[in-house]
Design a protein around this motif. Sequence first.
Motif, PDB file in Angstrom:
ATOM      1  N   LEU A  54       0.817  -1.221   0.000  1.00 37.39           N
ATOM      2  CA  LEU A  54       0.000   0.000   0.000  1.00 37.39           C
ATOM      3  C   LEU A  54       0.849   1.270   0.000  1.00 37.39           C
ATOM      4  O   LEU A  54       0.607   2.199  -0.768  1.00 37.39           O
ATOM      5  CB  LEU A  54      -0.947  -0.019   1.215  1.00 37.39           C
ATOM      6  CG  LEU A  54      -2.068   1.013   1.222  1.00 37.39           C
ATOM      7  CD1 LEU A  54      -2.993   0.853   0.028  1.00 37.39           C
ATOM      8  CD2 LEU A  54      -2.884   0.920   2.505  1.00 37.39           C
ATOM      9  N   ASN A  55       1.870   1.307   0.859  1.00 35.75           N
ATOM     10  CA  ASN A  55       2.700   2.500   0.962  1.00 35.75           C
ATOM     11  C   ASN A  55       3.430   2.813  -0.349  1.00 35.75           C
ATOM     12  O   ASN A  55       3.551   3.966  -0.748  1.00 35.75           O
ATOM     13  CB  ASN A  55       3.709   2.313   2.104  1.00 35.75           C
ATOM     14  CG  ASN A  55       3.783   3.567   2.935  1.00 35.75           C
ATOM     15  OD1 ASN A  55       2.986   4.490   2.757  1.00 35.75           O
ATOM     16  ND2 ASN A  55       4.754   3.620   3.833  1.00 35.75           N
ATOM     17  N   PHE A  61       1.959   7.003  -7.101  1.00 39.38           N
ATOM     18  CA  PHE A  61       1.073   8.121  -7.451  1.00 39.38           C
ATOM     19  C   PHE A  61       1.846   9.437  -7.513  1.00 39.38           C
ATOM     20  O   PHE A  61       1.581  10.271  -8.375  1.00 39.38           O
ATOM     21  CB  PHE A  61      -0.096   8.231  -6.469  1.00 39.38           C
ATOM     22  CG  PHE A  61      -1.173   7.228  -6.750  1.00 39.38           C
ATOM     23  CD1 PHE A  61      -1.757   7.168  -8.007  1.00 39.38           C
ATOM     24  CD2 PHE A  61      -1.590   6.325  -5.790  1.00 39.38           C
ATOM     25  CE1 PHE A  61      -2.736   6.230  -8.296  1.00 39.38           C
ATOM     26  CE2 PHE A  61      -2.561   5.381  -6.058  1.00 39.38           C
ATOM     27  CZ  PHE A  61      -3.139   5.340  -7.316  1.00 39.38           C
ATOM     28  N   ASP A  62       2.807   9.610  -6.627  1.00 38.78           N
ATOM     29  CA  ASP A  62       3.609  10.842  -6.671  1.00 38.78           C
ATOM     30  C   ASP A  62       4.354  10.921  -8.001  1.00 38.78           C
ATOM     31  O   ASP A  62       4.465  11.981  -8.604  1.00 38.78           O
ATOM     32  CB  ASP A  62       4.584  10.904  -5.486  1.00 38.78           C
ATOM     33  CG  ASP A  62       3.850  11.204  -4.180  1.00 38.78           C
ATOM     34  OD1 ASP A  62       2.702  11.706  -4.254  1.00 38.78           O
ATOM     35  OD2 ASP A  62       4.396  10.923  -3.096  1.00 38.78           O
ATOM     36  N   LEU A 194     -12.988  11.137   0.005  1.00 37.07           N
ATOM     37  CA  LEU A 194     -11.782  11.328   0.829  1.00 37.07           C
ATOM     38  C   LEU A 194     -10.850  10.158   0.560  1.00 37.07           C
ATOM     39  O   LEU A 194     -11.226   8.998   0.765  1.00 37.07           O
ATOM     40  CB  LEU A 194     -12.141  11.377   2.323  1.00 37.07           C
ATOM     41  CG  LEU A 194     -10.918  11.461   3.256  1.00 37.07           C
ATOM     42  CD1 LEU A 194     -10.149  12.757   3.061  1.00 37.07           C
ATOM     43  CD2 LEU A 194     -11.335  11.316   4.723  1.00 37.07           C
ATOM     44  N   SER A 195      -9.646  10.469   0.070  1.00 35.45           N
ATOM     45  CA  SER A 195      -8.693   9.391  -0.246  1.00 35.45           C
ATOM     46  C   SER A 195      -7.281   9.836   0.076  1.00 35.45           C
ATOM     47  O   SER A 195      -7.083  10.805   0.800  1.00 35.45           O
ATOM     48  CB  SER A 195      -8.845   8.977  -1.713  1.00 35.45           C
ATOM     49  OG  SER A 195      -8.754  10.091  -2.565  1.00 35.45           O
ATOM     50  N   GLY A 196      -6.296   9.136  -0.451  1.00 36.52           N
ATOM     51  CA  GLY A 196      -4.901   9.434  -0.132  1.00 36.52           C
ATOM     52  C   GLY A 196      -4.379   8.433   0.890  1.00 36.52           C
ATOM     53  O   GLY A 196      -5.138   7.630   1.452  1.00 36.52           O
ATOM     54  N   ASN A 197      -3.082   8.498   1.103  1.00 37.59           N
ATOM     55  CA  ASN A 197      -2.412   7.524   1.976  1.00 37.59           C
ATOM     56  C   ASN A 197      -3.057   7.466   3.370  1.00 37.59           C
ATOM     57  O   ASN A 197      -3.045   8.454   4.104  1.00 37.59           O
ATOM     58  CB  ASN A 197      -0.941   7.930   2.091  1.00 37.59           C
ATOM     59  CG  ASN A 197      -0.105   6.863   2.758  1.00 37.59           C
ATOM     60  OD1 ASN A 197      -0.639   6.010   3.468  1.00 37.59           O
ATOM     61  ND2 ASN A 197       1.188   6.900   2.540  1.00 37.59           N
ATOM     62  N   PRO A 198      -3.625   6.309   3.721  1.00 40.88           N
ATOM     63  CA  PRO A 198      -4.342   6.210   5.006  1.00 40.88           C
ATOM     64  C   PRO A 198      -3.416   6.294   6.218  1.00 40.88           C
ATOM     65  O   PRO A 198      -3.892   6.402   7.348  1.00 40.88           O
ATOM     66  CB  PRO A 198      -5.021   4.839   4.931  1.00 40.88           C
ATOM     67  CG  PRO A 198      -4.225   4.061   3.943  1.00 40.88           C
ATOM     68  CD  PRO A 198      -3.661   5.047   2.970  1.00 40.88           C
ATOM     69  N   THR A 275      -2.108  -4.806  -2.952  1.00 41.78           N
ATOM     70  CA  THR A 275      -1.474  -3.968  -1.924  1.00 41.78           C
ATOM     71  C   THR A 275      -1.279  -4.745  -0.617  1.00 41.78           C
ATOM     72  O   THR A 275      -0.862  -4.168   0.386  1.00 41.78           O
ATOM     73  CB  THR A 275      -2.304  -2.706  -1.635  1.00 41.78           C
ATOM     74  OG1 THR A 275      -3.623  -3.098  -1.265  1.00 41.78           O
ATOM     75  CG2 THR A 275      -2.370  -1.784  -2.831  1.00 41.78           C
ATOM     76  N   GLU A 276      -1.664  -6.024  -0.655  1.00 34.05           N
ATOM     77  CA  GLU A 276      -1.508  -6.918   0.511  1.00 34.05           C
ATOM     78  C   GLU A 276      -2.322  -6.452   1.715  1.00 34.05           C
ATOM     79  O   GLU A 276      -1.997  -6.747   2.860  1.00 34.05           O
ATOM     80  CB  GLU A 276      -0.032  -7.075   0.881  1.00 34.05           C
ATOM     81  CG  GLU A 276       0.759  -7.773  -0.213  1.00 34.05           C
ATOM     82  CD  GLU A 276       2.261  -7.554  -0.105  1.00 34.05           C
ATOM     83  OE1 GLU A 276       2.712  -7.038   0.918  1.00 34.05           O
ATOM     84  OE2 GLU A 276       2.968  -7.910  -1.065  1.00 34.05           O
ATOM     85  N   THR A 277      -3.393  -5.714   1.441  1.00 34.59           N
ATOM     86  CA  THR A 277      -4.315  -5.327   2.516  1.00 34.59           C
ATOM     87  C   THR A 277      -5.149  -6.541   2.910  1.00 34.59           C
ATOM     88  O   THR A 277      -5.548  -6.704   4.063  1.00 34.59           O
ATOM     89  CB  THR A 277      -5.249  -4.183   2.021  1.00 34.59           C
ATOM     90  OG1 THR A 277      -4.464  -3.237   1.319  1.00 34.59           O
ATOM     91  CG2 THR A 277      -5.954  -3.512   3.160  1.00 34.59           C
TER      92      THR A 277
END
Length: 361
Positions: A54-55, A61-62, A194-198, A275-277
Amino acid sequence: MEWCVSMPKIELHAHLNGSIRDSTLMELAKELGDKGAIDFSAVEHVILKNDRALNEVFKLFDLIHILTTDHKTVTRITKEVIEDFAADNVVYLELRTTPKKNESKGMSKHSYIEAVLEGIRSVDSVDVDLFDRPSADISVNSNFEDCLCNGTGKKKIYVRLLLSIDRRETAEAAMETVELALGMRDLGVVGIDLSGNPLVGEWLTLLAALEYAKKQGLQITLHCGEVPNPDEIQAMLDFFPRRIGHACCFEDDELKLLKKLRIPVEICLTSNIRTETIASADVHHFADLYKSNHPVILCTDDTGVFSTSLSAEYALASSTFGIGKREMFELSEKAIDFIFACDRVKGELKTIFASALGKFN
Ligand code: 5GP
């Protein structure tokens, strides 16, 4: 599965910059590489890599955002993303994107969304329905192909926009996005995501903007429970959004509350696995939610980043959980109830699905 492609589908969780074609990303990276702005060989393998935790996804994305920073490129990727969803027989697409400022390119959040809208308007291979207007003439007696083509010989896709707030943003920046969405309600914007790195940002920083959006009648969906965070999950459920995305790391009591509140969940199987979530598809919480008749919508998240399509997500759910063609069709049709567009669109989508039903019995 061929029938997953031909089935009409509804996409409610797709991020614009996550849905770019690999070939376009490579072309953009090459152009910047040729100008000496980036090291193409270093970027190439990042774009083509498939498995990312995930990270790492947020690092990608950057990088993608470096490749898509001017208006022309934003317009181009929007056009291509819509064409790709339409080619996959997605009949209704709620596309979400984070409005971005980029002073060096003369870009404001407003002009970013203008560029997205220009991309939608420039689609010519498919008929795009973006605004609310009097009911179109879709006869219930038409067949599926006629409905999809709306009598013009072209496929038709309904597109609505959600403006995303990135969790990294300040309270003021979030409020600016909400104001922008309110000002663009007549242009196809129906809500806020609302999104972005949790792992970064605080719910409380963004709450005022989200509450204001809700009060003003914007529809809201939240990325919720992508990582274990009981306080935030509880606060998000208390906020009572119209939908949530993911819901991967819910404890039993949170799941119980979610079911009691009947908040629909946007499910992104491949994204969660890549993302292995979630360890594997067969242990995904989709199965429990689906069996308990909780509202769920299969979605892609990021077709480009996770190399998937909505058809592939339907095929994966069907094969993993043993759900037949007719039930998958019903699951797809049920998503109409959870779209953020108006009743006119819901009615027309129901007609499209009714005319396709015969093929999926
Ligand atoms: P954009 O908003 O720039 O069009 O699309 C990319 C952005 O969507 C990312 O920078 C990130 O903020 C958000 N995004 C895409 N996929 C995910 C995801 O799986 N989880 C979360 N929390 N955010 C995502």
